[in-house]
Design a protein around this motif. Sequence first.
Motif, PDB file in Angstrom:
ATOM      1  N   MET A   1       0.822  -1.213   0.000  1.00  0.00           N
ATOM      2  CA  MET A   1       0.000   0.000   0.000  1.00  0.00           C
ATOM      3  C   MET A   1       0.859   1.267   0.000  1.00  0.00           C
ATOM      4  O   MET A   1       0.665   2.169  -0.812  1.00  0.00           O
ATOM      5  N   GLY A   2       1.815   1.315   0.940  1.00  0.00           N
ATOM      6  CA  GLY A   2       2.588   2.552   1.132  1.00  0.00           C
ATOM      7  C   GLY A   2       3.537   2.847  -0.006  1.00  0.00           C
ATOM      8  O   GLY A   2       3.727   4.000  -0.394  1.00  0.00           O
ATOM      9  N   GLN A   3       4.141   1.772  -0.564  1.00  0.00           N
ATOM     10  CA  GLN A   3       5.191   2.040  -1.549  1.00  0.00           C
ATOM     11  C   GLN A   3       4.697   1.995  -2.991  1.00  0.00           C
ATOM     12  O   GLN A   3       5.315   2.575  -3.868  1.00  0.00           O
ATOM     13  N   TYR A   4       3.576   1.301  -3.214  1.00  0.00           N
ATOM     14  CA  TYR A   4       3.166   1.113  -4.607  1.00  0.00           C
ATOM     15  C   TYR A   4       1.742   1.582  -4.920  1.00  0.00           C
ATOM     16  O   TYR A   4       1.532   2.216  -5.949  1.00  0.00           O
ATOM     17  N   VAL A   5       0.795   1.274  -4.042  1.00  0.00           N
ATOM     18  CA  VAL A   5      -0.591   1.641  -4.367  1.00  0.00           C
ATOM     19  C   VAL A   5      -0.826   3.133  -4.118  1.00  0.00           C
ATOM     20  O   VAL A   5      -1.304   3.852  -5.004  1.00  0.00           O
ATOM     21  N   ASP A   6      -0.465   3.597  -2.919  1.00  0.00           N
ATOM     22  CA  ASP A   6      -0.708   5.015  -2.606  1.00  0.00           C
ATOM     23  C   ASP A   6      -0.026   5.970  -3.593  1.00  0.00           C
ATOM     24  O   ASP A   6      -0.642   6.944  -4.027  1.00  0.00           O
ATOM     25  N   PRO A   7       1.218   5.721  -3.988  1.00  0.00           N
ATOM     26  CA  PRO A   7       1.833   6.637  -4.971  1.00  0.00           C
ATOM     27  C   PRO A   7       1.282   6.462  -6.397  1.00  0.00           C
ATOM     28  O   PRO A   7       1.714   7.162  -7.311  1.00  0.00           O
ATOM     29  N   GLY A   8       0.380   5.493  -6.601  1.00  0.00           N
ATOM     30  CA  GLY A   8      -0.241   5.353  -7.923  1.00  0.00           C
ATOM     31  C   GLY A   8       0.550   4.533  -8.918  1.00  0.00           C
ATOM     32  O   GLY A   8       0.401   4.690 -10.130  1.00  0.00           O
ATOM     33  N   TYR A   9       1.394   3.619  -8.418  1.00  0.00           N
ATOM     34  CA  TYR A   9       2.208   2.811  -9.336  1.00  0.00           C
ATOM     35  C   TYR A   9       1.517   1.524  -9.799  1.00  0.00           C
ATOM     36  O   TYR A   9       2.041   0.823 -10.669  1.00  0.00           O
TER      37      TYR A   9
END
Length: 423
Positions: A101-109
Amino acid sequence: MRISSPLATMAALFAILFAAVPSRAADENKLEVFSWWTSGGEAAALDALFNVYKKQNPGVEIINAAVAGGGGSAARPVLQTRLAGNNPPDTWQTHPGFELMGQYVDPGYCEPVTDLYKSNGWDNAFPKELVINLMSKDRKIYEVLAGVHRGNVLWYNAKLLEKNGINVGPKMTFDQFFAACDKLKAAGIPALGVGDSGIWASAQLFENTLLGVIGPKGWSDLYSGALQWDDPKVKEAIKLFARMFDYVNPDHSALSWDQAIKELMEGKVAFSSMGDWADGEFVAAHWKENEDFGWVSHPGTDGSFMVVADGFTLAKSAPHKEAALAWLKTVGSKEAQEAFSSLKGSIPARTDIDRSKFDAYHQWSMNSFVKDKLVASCVHGEAAPAAFQQALNDAVTAFIVDKNVDDFANTLVEAARETQTKK
Ligand code: GAL
């Protein structure tokens, strides 16, 4: 001097533009998969996934973009650079929870893969507590799990223990563990094999020890903020962790986790506390269960299953989206789940697979997954934000040198305040 006409200038511009943009058509039969699976057991298991994929998708060329280094400590920064530079692989390995969530989903990756669950009838095939709690946001799912590792396992060289008159029962207390360590020390053998050239391996030894002292209820209290990192119980675990360093192999900081497992196989050390990717190394070496090697829950952790789950994402604007979707479909298929986990040491994430295809270790771990309390690993990115995971690694690095219990605890109190409160 030649002065070009506006038309010629435009034509030249178009030529440059089209040369700069790679032709999708030329690339479309490719798939780039990013992971950190490069040790003997890891690479064999990844290959098994590739083979099932190739069978189901003949003609697609797989680009294996694995970056070596256990726990992903070297791979994750490389991946971040690629994602930030808008140069994503089609799919990459990640742990669910905060890491996903923190490293990939939240930043929109990432793009959601909820439709895959629907079209393949996966809604009831994967454990809800992982899919819903650790992989979803706004009712959209962002990962397909390949397997679930148990982090809190103590492995041993069975013949070496037998030779030294050490018997391991179905569970182990810290007292029993240290009694065994003393016996081995008297025989001139470093009891505990550690390979912490990647510091996460020692952080994991601490994490397992901490779980052994505070138990699964203490674990959830710690990560919800109800229990503090300077609680006397946590300090007790820190002291036990320090004591373990009286028994470790002198070359631990020069070795990787799998090199430490190799030392265990060579009889240079007797035990190693490591997630069950270690089982993948035993399988690759054709080591026999309960004859060459054995296992027991890390001291004090019987009844808990430290979840270290592995899965794959779908990149936003994946360069080869169709191939990536087909990859995720493969990863979630029964055939791939069975082929992968047999070699990786994990258990299939799907609960509807054929259990009879698995060896004794996997049976043991599958039983534990069903009956034990599941706790999320911090060292492997699930339980806390990346900043806290990093703070824990740094604190462990300092502690191995200075063994200062109060400094260790206070650093983590501070780190938890700074990072976890921002949840
Ligand atoms: C973990 C990962 C495992 C295994 C291990 C050692 O983070 O979940 O699959 O690869 O690192 O590299």
